[in-house]
Design a protein around this motif. Structure first.
Motif, mmCIF file in Angstrom:
data_model
loop_
_atom_site.group_PDB
_atom_site.id
_atom_site.type_symbol
_atom_site.label_atom_id
_atom_site.label_comp_id
_atom_site.label_asym_id
_atom_site.label_seq_id
_atom_site.Cartn_x
_atom_site.Cartn_y
_atom_site.Cartn_z
ATOM 1 N N ASP A 59 44.975 40.999 65.468
ATOM 2 C CA ASP A 59 46.204 41.711 65.118
ATOM 3 C C ASP A 59 45.918 43.200 64.909
ATOM 4 N N VAL A 60 46.668 44.041 65.592
ATOM 5 C CA VAL A 60 46.472 45.498 65.409
ATOM 6 C C VAL A 60 47.694 46.154 64.769
ATOM 7 N N ARG A 61 48.594 45.332 64.207
ATOM 8 C CA ARG A 61 49.780 45.944 63.606
ATOM 9 C C ARG A 61 49.377 46.841 62.426
ATOM 10 N N GLU A 62 49.866 48.069 62.459
ATOM 11 C CA GLU A 62 49.567 49.066 61.403
ATOM 12 C C GLU A 62 48.061 49.251 61.205
ATOM 13 N N ALA A 63 47.279 48.985 62.239
ATOM 14 C CA ALA A 63 45.820 49.081 62.097
ATOM 15 C C ALA A 63 45.405 50.534 61.917
ATOM 16 N N PRO A 64 44.571 50.844 60.909
ATOM 17 C CA PRO A 64 44.102 52.220 60.729
ATOM 18 C C PRO A 64 43.396 52.734 61.990
ATOM 19 N N SER A 65 42.743 51.836 62.734
ATOM 20 C CA SER A 65 42.011 52.261 63.936
ATOM 21 C C SER A 65 42.916 53.037 64.893
ATOM 22 N N LEU A 66 44.115 52.535 65.107
ATOM 23 C CA LEU A 66 45.000 53.158 66.101
ATOM 24 C C LEU A 66 45.416 54.557 65.658
ATOM 25 N N LYS A 67 45.661 54.700 64.366
ATOM 26 C CA LYS A 67 46.058 56.021 63.853
ATOM 27 C C LYS A 67 44.891 56.993 63.981
ATOM 28 N N ILE A 68 43.696 56.515 63.660
ATOM 29 C CA ILE A 68 42.508 57.378 63.732
ATOM 30 C C ILE A 68 42.237 57.772 65.193
ATOM 31 N N ILE A 69 42.355 56.818 66.099
ATOM 32 C CA ILE A 69 42.116 57.108 67.519
ATOM 33 C C ILE A 69 43.106 58.167 68.014
ATOM 34 N N SER A 118 41.027 45.776 65.185
ATOM 35 C CA SER A 118 42.005 44.977 64.442
ATOM 36 C C SER A 118 42.132 45.534 63.015
ATOM 37 N N PHE A 119 43.261 45.233 62.350
ATOM 38 C CA PHE A 119 43.486 45.849 61.022
ATOM 39 C C PHE A 119 42.514 45.320 59.984
ATOM 40 N N LYS A 120 41.855 44.214 60.318
ATOM 41 C CA LYS A 120 40.783 43.659 59.482
ATOM 42 C C LYS A 120 40.016 42.668 60.357
ATOM 43 N N PRO A 121 38.851 42.185 59.925
ATOM 44 C CA PRO A 121 38.094 41.284 60.796
ATOM 45 C C PRO A 121 38.734 39.898 60.948
ATOM 46 N N PRO A 153 37.243 41.081 33.604
ATOM 47 C CA PRO A 153 38.161 40.093 34.210
ATOM 48 C C PRO A 153 39.616 40.548 34.222
ATOM 49 N N ARG A 154 39.947 41.512 33.361
ATOM 50 C CA ARG A 154 41.337 42.001 33.394
ATOM 51 C C ARG A 154 41.592 42.796 34.666
ATOM 52 N N ILE A 155 40.538 43.334 35.243
ATOM 53 C CA ILE A 155 40.696 44.108 36.476
ATOM 54 C C ILE A 155 40.379 43.232 37.682
ATOM 55 N N GLY A 156 39.228 42.573 37.683
ATOM 56 C CA GLY A 156 38.851 41.696 38.805
ATOM 57 C C GLY A 156 38.248 42.494 39.940
ATOM 58 N N LYS A 157 37.304 41.879 40.659
ATOM 59 C CA LYS A 157 36.579 42.672 41.651
ATOM 60 C C LYS A 157 37.240 42.673 43.030
ATOM 61 N N GLU A 158 38.211 41.779 43.251
ATOM 62 C CA GLU A 158 38.819 41.699 44.588
ATOM 63 C C GLU A 158 39.738 42.896 44.860
ATOM 64 N N PHE A 159 39.831 43.226 46.126
ATOM 65 C CA PHE A 159 40.741 44.281 46.594
ATOM 66 C C PHE A 159 40.456 45.640 45.965
ATOM 67 N N LEU A 160 39.170 45.867 45.741
ATOM 68 C CA LEU A 160 38.730 47.190 45.277
ATOM 69 C C LEU A 160 37.753 47.765 46.283
ATOM 70 N N LYS A 161 37.939 47.418 47.556
ATOM 71 C CA LYS A 161 37.053 47.997 48.563
ATOM 72 C C LYS A 161 37.697 49.240 49.132
ATOM 73 N N ALA A 162 37.020 50.359 48.919
ATOM 74 C CA ALA A 162 37.541 51.616 49.466
ATOM 75 C C ALA A 162 37.305 51.623 50.968
ATOM 76 N N GLY A 163 38.143 52.353 51.691
ATOM 77 C CA GLY A 163 37.962 52.386 53.137
ATOM 78 C C GLY A 163 38.946 53.328 53.810
ATOM 79 N N VAL A 164 39.361 52.933 55.009
ATOM 80 C CA VAL A 164 40.274 53.797 55.767
ATOM 81 C C VAL A 164 41.735 53.394 55.555
ATOM 82 N N GLY A 165 41.970 52.563 54.529
ATOM 83 C CA GLY A 165 43.348 52.229 54.189
ATOM 84 C C GLY A 165 43.733 50.838 54.637
ATOM 85 N N PHE A 166 44.849 50.355 54.088
ATOM 86 C CA PHE A 166 45.292 49.001 54.450
ATOM 87 C C PHE A 166 46.265 49.049 55.617
#
Ligand code: UDX
Length: 435
Positions: free
Chosen positions: A323-333, A316-319, A241-254
């Motif tokens: 919104d596509v602001r700073e979306a990883p998709s655009l950088k990858i494309i 979109s930057f998330k589902p 609980p000191r760490i918590g499971k939220e916001f520990l999803k690895a991926g293509v970045g925020f």
């Protein structure tokens, strides 16, 4: 209560709709005539679940205008929800906040409670107060409070209506009482504190969440290097609980309008106060590296990208947002295009917004035409509908059945059994054909 809202972006419109749904009378203003006109016609100018419904149900509680004087005249409590974009040096551009403060100063006839809702650096309330004192025409009393918003796009209204906590930074009892009254029937902890502390709570929260994401993304790199599984690592860590499971999803970045901007602004405000918060520079660097790392992974599997067709699932930057602001998709494309790859993309709602940023982007109307003839698919945004696609059909449509899952969202084992090569993030690939 009569509530005024300056700015009808995500934060402002959610605030307006949220308080209207709680039975308050809301006067919202924005300089953007197109947005105001749409709202007057009863249309939400962007995609956000639940927003359209409240707008329709609460029409009589909401006024939309381009006239700031109206808001200052009518509303006793005025929320500042205007944009605070990044300046080239990373600090927050507070000129729109100052402009609102001047409007209020010039029009104020009676006591007004001015509430900072936009994410702003510490000391902004001081500057708002000073601006009003400099420009006000009459000796009218007022207070400035900080009441940061913690909403997430895609779940903005439920985050507003059912927050985990409400933070109120106020300097007078009068201001505290009004804010307490406003949030009376929100059954969550309310933290009353001073204004500066409240301002820091917002920046520190977002910066900490961004840090968690960059941290797990580095762990993912290590897992990939040694053949471990980052999802299991995150689960094993998150149960503490000191760490918590939220916001520990690895991926293509925020991405998005908050984290990238807020870590910069928090770093800068620390620097201005002779505090070296270079930890946040690392968080940013790790995040900026994600798209190039993802490209490298694609190249290792596909070999030459020139002339190959890559289908992008999700823009979109998330589902649940367009919104596509700073979306990883655009950088990858952009990186894939630079390598000579042919890009097609599909997103349930964000296609047009992405095309405004990359006009040459070819959009597919649905995922199956995206798959036709593709050499690989790259899932960048974890839209729920991608889980339930007919993957067998997709496999048959593709030239070579290869999937890069940038969000560890799909069922890798099932895809491998269908004959796909499946490449997740921070986990061993499945179904890989050798030599
Ligand atoms: C964020 C904060 O969560 C919210 O409290 C604040 O008010 C505004 O900023 P938002 O930007 O809407 O909200 O989205 P969020 O759900 O936090 O996601 C931000 C980015 O981080 C997305 O690109 C998302 O894909 C990414 N992310 C999030 C990860 O990569 N891994 C995670 O574990 C969580």
């Amino acid at each position: 209560m009569k509530i005024g809202v300056f700015g009808v972006g995500y934060v402002g419109l959610t605030t307006a709709l949220g308080f209207a749904s709680k039975g308050h009378r809301v006067f919202a203003v924005d300089k953007d005539e197109t947005k105001i006109e749409l709202l007057r016609q009863g249309k939400v100018p962007y995609f956000e679940p639940g927003a359209q419904d409240i707008l329709e149900r609460r029409r009589e509680m909401l006024s939309f205008s381009t006239d700031p004087a109206l808001v200052v005249r009518e509303a006793e409590v005025i929320f500042i929800c205007v944009g605070t974009p990044s300046l080239p040096d990373g600090s927050a551009d507070l000129s729109q906040v100052e402009e609102v403060a001047r409007f209020i100063a010039e029009e104020m006839q009676d006591y007004r409670l001015i509430v900072e809702k936009s994410t702003v650096p510490v000391h902004t309330a001081y500057w708002i107060k000073r601006t009003i004192n400099l420009y006000r025409k009459k000796e009218v009393p007022f207070d400035v409070v900080s009441n940061p918003e913690f909403l997430k796009e895609g779940t903005a209204l439920s985050d507003f209506l059912h927050p985990h906590r409400i933070v109120i930074g106020a300097e007078t009892q009068r201001a505290r009482d009004i804010m307490g009254q406003l949030y009376r029937d929100f059954k969550v902890p309310i933290i009353y504190t001073d204004v500066k502390t409240a301002e820091i709570i917002k920046h520190a929260s977002n910066s900490f969440l961004a840090t968690k994401i960059s941290f797990i993304n580095m762990v993912a790199d290590l897992c990939e290097a040694v053949g471990a599984d980052v999802e299991m690592v995150a689960e094993g860590m998150g149960l503490d609980p000191r760490i918590g499971k939220e916001f520990l999803k690895a991926g293509v970045g925020f991405g998005g309008s908050c984290f990238p901007k807020d870590i910069k602004a928090f770093y800068r405000i620390a620097e201005e106060n002779q505090v070296d918060f270079s930890l946040l520079k690392e968080v940013e660097r790790i995040n900026l590296e994600r798209p190039a790392r993802f490209l490298k992974k694609i190249k290792k599997v596909i070999w030459n990208l020139k002339g190959k067709t890559i289908g992008i699932l999700g823009l979109s930057f998330k589902p649940n947002t367009d919104d596509v602001r700073e979306a990883p998709s655009l950088k990858i494309i952009k990186l894939l295009m630079e390598e000579g790859a042919q890009i097609k993309a599909y997103d349930p709602v964000a296609g047009e917004n992405a095309k405004r940023v990359i006009p040459s982007l070819q959009l597919s109307p649905e995922p199956y035409s995206l798959a036709r003839g593709a050499n690989a698919l790259a899932l960048i945004t974890e839209w729920e509908e991608f889980k339930n696609l007919d993957w067998k059909k997709i496999k048959d449509l593709m030239e070579t059945p290869i999937i890069f899952d940038g969000r560890n969202f799909l069922e890798g084992r099932k895809l491998a059994s269908l004959g796909f090569e499946y490449y997740p993030v921070g986990k061993p690939p499945l179904g890989k054909r050798n030599g």
